[in-house]
Enzyme design. Structure first.
Site, PDB file in Angstrom:
ATOM      1  N   LYS A  31       5.926 -13.705  -2.299  1.00 26.95           N
ATOM      2  CA  LYS A  31       4.749 -13.949  -1.442  1.00 26.95           C
ATOM      3  C   LYS A  31       4.290 -15.373  -1.744  1.00 26.95           C
ATOM      4  O   LYS A  31       3.533 -15.611  -2.686  1.00 26.95           O
ATOM      5  CB  LYS A  31       3.666 -12.906  -1.750  1.00 26.95           C
ATOM      6  CG  LYS A  31       2.518 -12.903  -0.744  1.00 26.95           C
ATOM      7  CD  LYS A  31       1.628 -11.699  -1.000  1.00 26.95           C
ATOM      8  CE  LYS A  31       0.322 -11.783  -0.253  1.00 26.95           C
ATOM      9  NZ  LYS A  31       0.418 -11.656   1.193  1.00 26.95           N
TER      10      LYS A  31
HETATM   11  N1  PMP Z   1       4.155  -8.554   5.203  1.00 30.44           N
HETATM   12  C1  PMP Z   1       3.538  -9.740   5.103  1.00 30.44           C
HETATM   13  C2  PMP Z   1       4.198 -10.959   5.654  1.00 30.44           C
HETATM   14  C3  PMP Z   1       2.267  -9.817   4.502  1.00 30.44           C
HETATM   15  O1  PMP Z   1       1.642 -10.989   4.414  1.00 30.44           O
HETATM   16  C4  PMP Z   1       1.659  -8.644   4.013  1.00 30.44           C
HETATM   17  C5  PMP Z   1       0.309  -8.718   3.369  1.00 30.44           C
HETATM   18  N2  PMP Z   1       0.391  -9.020   2.011  1.00 30.44           N
HETATM   19  C6  PMP Z   1       2.357  -7.429   4.128  1.00 30.44           C
HETATM   20  C7  PMP Z   1       3.604  -7.432   4.729  1.00 30.44           C
HETATM   21  C8  PMP Z   1       1.761  -6.156   3.614  1.00 30.44           C
HETATM   22  O2  PMP Z   1       1.823  -6.134   2.207  1.00 30.44           O
HETATM   23  P1  PMP Z   1       0.729  -5.342   1.338  1.00 30.44           P
HETATM   24  O3  PMP Z   1       0.700  -3.960   1.846  1.00 30.44           O
HETATM   25  O4  PMP Z   1       1.227  -5.434  -0.053  1.00 30.44           O
HETATM   26  O5  PMP Z   1      -0.557  -6.048   1.538  1.00 30.44           O
END
Ligand code: PMP
Length: 310
Positions: free
Chosen positions: A159
Site C-alpha cells: 500500500k
Molecule cells: N483496494 C485499494 C486500492 C484500497 O486503497 C483499499 C483501501 N485500503 C482496499 C482495496 C481495501 O482495503 P482495506 O479493506 O484493508 O481497507
C-alpha cells in the site's frame, strides 16, 4: 469540508502539533513517491472505542515497507501502541487513523537509501467515504478505461503512495463522467478492484471475488467479509472474473476500511440485480456492524480497546 483532526501527531516516537508537521520540499517522497501507509478505523463499540484489526493493518504497513526496503525501527506492537497513544493523547474516540512512512530529505537522486525514514501517525474524524446514503442506497459506478498495475511493475500488495496515482486516474475519470467510483481491470482484462475498495459479486449462493493475482490490495475488510460469508454458509471463491459477470449478477458490493460494505446499484448505467441493495449485501453489512455492537464474536485481537467500559 472542514476536517476535525487530532491536534497531536505522532512523529518518530514524539508527539508534535498539527501546525508543526512540515516536511522539506526536497524530501524524496515529494519527487519519487516513496511512501507506504495505512488507513484504519476506530469505532465506538458497546465496550468503548476500539481500533478495528489494528495488528493486521500494521502488519500490512510493515510488509509494504519491507517490499520497498524501508528499515522501520519499530516493530508491529510498537506501532500498534503508538496508534492507541495518538488517539488517547488527542482524547478522541471513533476516528480514522493514518500511519504513513516515507523517505525524507537527505540528498537528491532516485536511490532512496541515503534518505531518512520518517514515520507519522495522524488521526481525524471521517464519515461515510462514498457518501452518507451509500450504505443503504448503493452507488453508481463504471468500469475504468485505466487498468490496475501490471504484475512486476508496481507491487499491488504494497500500500504505497505511488500506487494511488493509478487510483487517482480511476477516481477522476469516474467522477468526471458522473459516477461515484470506478472499477479497474487487471493487465489481463479480469476484474481487479475499485480505486480504494475490493469487490464482491453475488450469484445465487456463490460469492466471487478477484484473487490476489488480479493486482488487488489484499484488503482487511475483504478478509473480514470472507469470514462473515463463510459463517453465513455461502461458498466464497477467489477466482479471476470476466468483466461481463457483474452485469448478470444478483448483487455486487465494495469493501474497504473507508467504504466499509457498500452496495453497487449500477455499473455502466446497467442496474445490478434489482438496482437496490440486495439481501446478501444487507446481511453482510449487518454482520459487519454487529462486530462493533458486540453482537458478533470476533478474535480478540480484532478489537483493540482504547479504554474498556466495564
Ligand atoms: N483496494 C485499494 C486500492 C484500497 O486503497 C483499499 C483501501 N485500503 C482496499 C482495496 C481495501 O482495503 P482495506 O479493506 O484493508 O481497507
Amino acid at each position: 469540508m472542514k476536517l476535525k483532526y487530532g491536534e497531536y501527531l505522532w512523529h518518530n516516537e514524539k508527539f508534535i502539533k498539527w501546525n508543526d508537521a512540515h516536511i522539506h520540499v526536497m524530501s524524496h517522497v515529494v519527487h519519487y513517491g516513496s511512501s507506504v501507509f495505512e488507513g484504519i478505523r476506530a469505532y465506538d463499540t458497546n465496550q468503548g472505542p476500539a481500533i478495528y484489526r489494528l495488528k493486521d493493518h500494521i502488519r500490512r504497513l510493515k510488509d509494504s515497507a519491507k517490499i520497498y526496503r524501508m528499515d522501520v525501527p519499530w516493530n508491529v506492537e510498537d506501532l500498534c501502541q503508538a496508534c492507541v497513544d495518538t488517539i488517547n493523547k488527542n482524547q478522541m474516540g471513533a476516528c480514522y487513523i493514518r500511519p504513513v512512512i516515507f523517505r525524507g530529505f537527505g540528498t537528491f537522486g532516485v536511490d532512496p537509501t541515503p534518505n531518512p525514514i520518517e514515520t507519522y501517525i495522524i488521526i481525524w474524524e471521517w464519515g461515510k467515504y462514498l457518501g452518507p446514503e451509500a450504505l443503504e442506497n448503493g452507488v453508481d459506478v463504471c468500469f475504468s478505461s485505466w487498468n490496475r498495475m501490471s504484475p512486476n511493475t508496481f507491487p499491488a500488495m504494497a500500500k504505497t503512495g505511488a500506487n494511488y496515482m493509478n487510483s487517482q486516474l480511476i477516481k477522476m475519470e469516474a467522477i468526471n463522467n458522473g459516477y461515484v467510483e470506478g472499477i479497474a481491470l487487471d493487465a489481463n482484462g479480469f476484474i481487479s478492484e475499485g480505486s480504494g475498495e475490493n469487490i464482491f459479486v453475488v450469484r445465487g449462493n456463490k460469492i466471487l471475488t478477484p484473487p490476489i493475482s488480479a493486482s488487488i490490495l489484499p484488503g482487511i475488510t475483504r478478509d473480514t467479509v470472507i469470514h462473515i460469508l463463510e459463517d453465513l454458509g455461502y461458498e466464497v471463491a477467489e477466482t479471476p472474473l470476466p468483466r461481463e459477470i457483474v452485469y448478470i449478477s444478483d448483487e455486487v458490493f465494495f469493501t474497504g476500511t473507508a467504504a466499509e460494505v457498500t452496495p453497487i446499484r449500477s455499473i455502466d448505467k446497467t442496474p445490478v440485480g434489482t438496482g437496490k441493495r440486495g439481501p446478501v449485501t444487507k446481511k453482510v453489512q449487518d454482520e459487519f456492524f454487529a462486530i462493533f455492537s458486540g453482537k458478533r464474536k470476533v478474535p480478540e485481537d480484532w478489537l483493540r480497546y482504547l479504554h474498556k467500559r466495564m
